[in-house]
Design an enzyme around this catalytic site. Sequence first.
Site, mmCIF file in Angstrom:
data_model
loop_
_atom_site.group_PDB
_atom_site.id
_atom_site.type_symbol
_atom_site.label_atom_id
_atom_site.label_comp_id
_atom_site.label_asym_id
_atom_site.label_seq_id
_atom_site.Cartn_x
_atom_site.Cartn_y
_atom_site.Cartn_z
ATOM 1 N N GLU A 82 36.573 37.480 57.011
ATOM 2 C CA GLU A 82 36.684 36.204 57.731
ATOM 3 C C GLU A 82 37.710 36.310 58.850
ATOM 4 O O GLU A 82 37.486 35.840 59.969
ATOM 5 C CB GLU A 82 37.079 35.070 56.784
ATOM 6 C CG GLU A 82 37.220 33.740 57.518
ATOM 7 C CD GLU A 82 37.902 32.652 56.712
ATOM 8 O OE1 GLU A 82 38.613 31.833 57.321
ATOM 9 O OE2 GLU A 82 37.719 32.607 55.479
ATOM 10 N N THR B 237 40.576 30.190 56.140
ATOM 11 C CA THR B 237 40.193 28.927 55.501
ATOM 12 C C THR B 237 40.578 28.836 54.029
ATOM 13 O O THR B 237 40.644 27.725 53.483
ATOM 14 C CB THR B 237 38.672 28.692 55.613
ATOM 15 O OG1 THR B 237 37.982 29.785 54.986
ATOM 16 C CG2 THR B 237 38.241 28.577 57.058
ATOM 17 N N ASN C 299 40.094 33.687 47.833
ATOM 18 C CA ASN C 299 40.421 32.365 47.295
ATOM 19 C C ASN C 299 40.629 32.424 45.787
ATOM 20 O O ASN C 299 41.434 31.681 45.236
ATOM 21 C CB ASN C 299 39.351 31.339 47.686
ATOM 22 C CG ASN C 299 38.096 31.423 46.839
ATOM 23 O OD1 ASN C 299 38.005 30.836 45.761
ATOM 24 N ND2 ASN C 299 37.106 32.173 47.314
ATOM 25 N N HIS D 102 31.766 37.126 47.980
ATOM 26 C CA HIS D 102 32.571 38.086 47.228
ATOM 27 C C HIS D 102 32.415 37.863 45.723
ATOM 28 O O HIS D 102 33.330 37.372 45.050
ATOM 29 C CB HIS D 102 34.047 37.980 47.636
ATOM 30 C CG HIS D 102 34.374 38.758 48.857
ATOM 31 N ND1 HIS D 102 35.395 38.427 49.730
ATOM 32 C CD2 HIS D 102 33.814 39.881 49.369
ATOM 33 C CE1 HIS D 102 35.441 39.310 50.716
ATOM 34 N NE2 HIS D 102 34.493 40.196 50.513
ATOM 35 N N CYS E 131 29.820 29.988 56.561
ATOM 36 C CA CYS E 131 30.290 28.712 56.021
ATOM 37 C C CYS E 131 30.617 27.754 57.168
ATOM 38 O O CYS E 131 31.274 28.157 58.138
ATOM 39 C CB CYS E 131 31.529 28.951 55.164
ATOM 40 S SG CYS E 131 32.406 27.443 54.714
#
Length: 289
Positions: free
Chosen positions: A134, A172, A231, A49, A104
């Site tokens: 995700e 995550t 994140n 991203h 990942c």
Amino acid sequence: MKLLRAQTAGFCMGVDLALKKLTSLLASPDNAGQAGKDRPLLTFGPIIHNPQVLEEYAAKGVRVVNDPADIPAGATVVIRAHGIPEPVRQAILARNAHLVDATCPKVKKAQTLISGQAKHGRVLLLFGEEDHPEVKGLLSYATAGAHVFGSMEELESLELPFGPTYFLAAQTTQDEQEFLRLRDYLRSRFGQELTVLSTICNATMNRQQEAMDLAALVDFMVVVGGRESGNTRRLAQVARAAGTPCVHVETADELSPDMVAGKHTIGLTAGASTPKKIIDRVQQVLEAL
């Protein structure tokens, strides 16, 4: 003005590995640095991203596809760092494509743990963003059923009857402190029978902790990274939750003198998908301002 830069700012291990795989494929003899019509190199969904990184790969001929039906036979398809749902993976293979998995490792571990619990008939309670790629991938492994929530309020509004055995996991990149609060709430309802999976990435936790520590030392925080990056958005949320004014920018072009007027100390951090050169440029502009 004093500027403090987070040591954890920038690429995490999962992003770095995914981009190295894609770069290596571009450098292979079949592509020689440029993907083309005769040797299509695709990513299923954006590899990470960050729009600036995606633009660089697009200039080299790497195309993004979001539907297996759009994949030509014989194409090389790279699975994005966020992972994909298992049925989508099977559909890509059915297109006779060469599949390269750049998921990942932390996301892959979460997928495996969720699959293991689901095989015992347990229902997933997932702390995450329902529309995030995700999360969509993780849900595909919860074959006994799942509920997704992004906050305590959303969790409290869910109808969770007694009877099924539940287990708790998280996207995550979620907030560790909020996850622990949700865990305690669910254990007060279901007791120790609730299985809790540790799926929040250490890199995420370390970044968030450093953002909190930095926010306590400065007048103003700047968080750098793609706006689609979960994140990165959470780093800005963590800084604001610490009571420090914060701005989230993708590039240095979004900075202005008004933002930092009267500020004596500024903290700088960045999401796990933000290239070092973009962070460096933001730092240069802030110091100039």
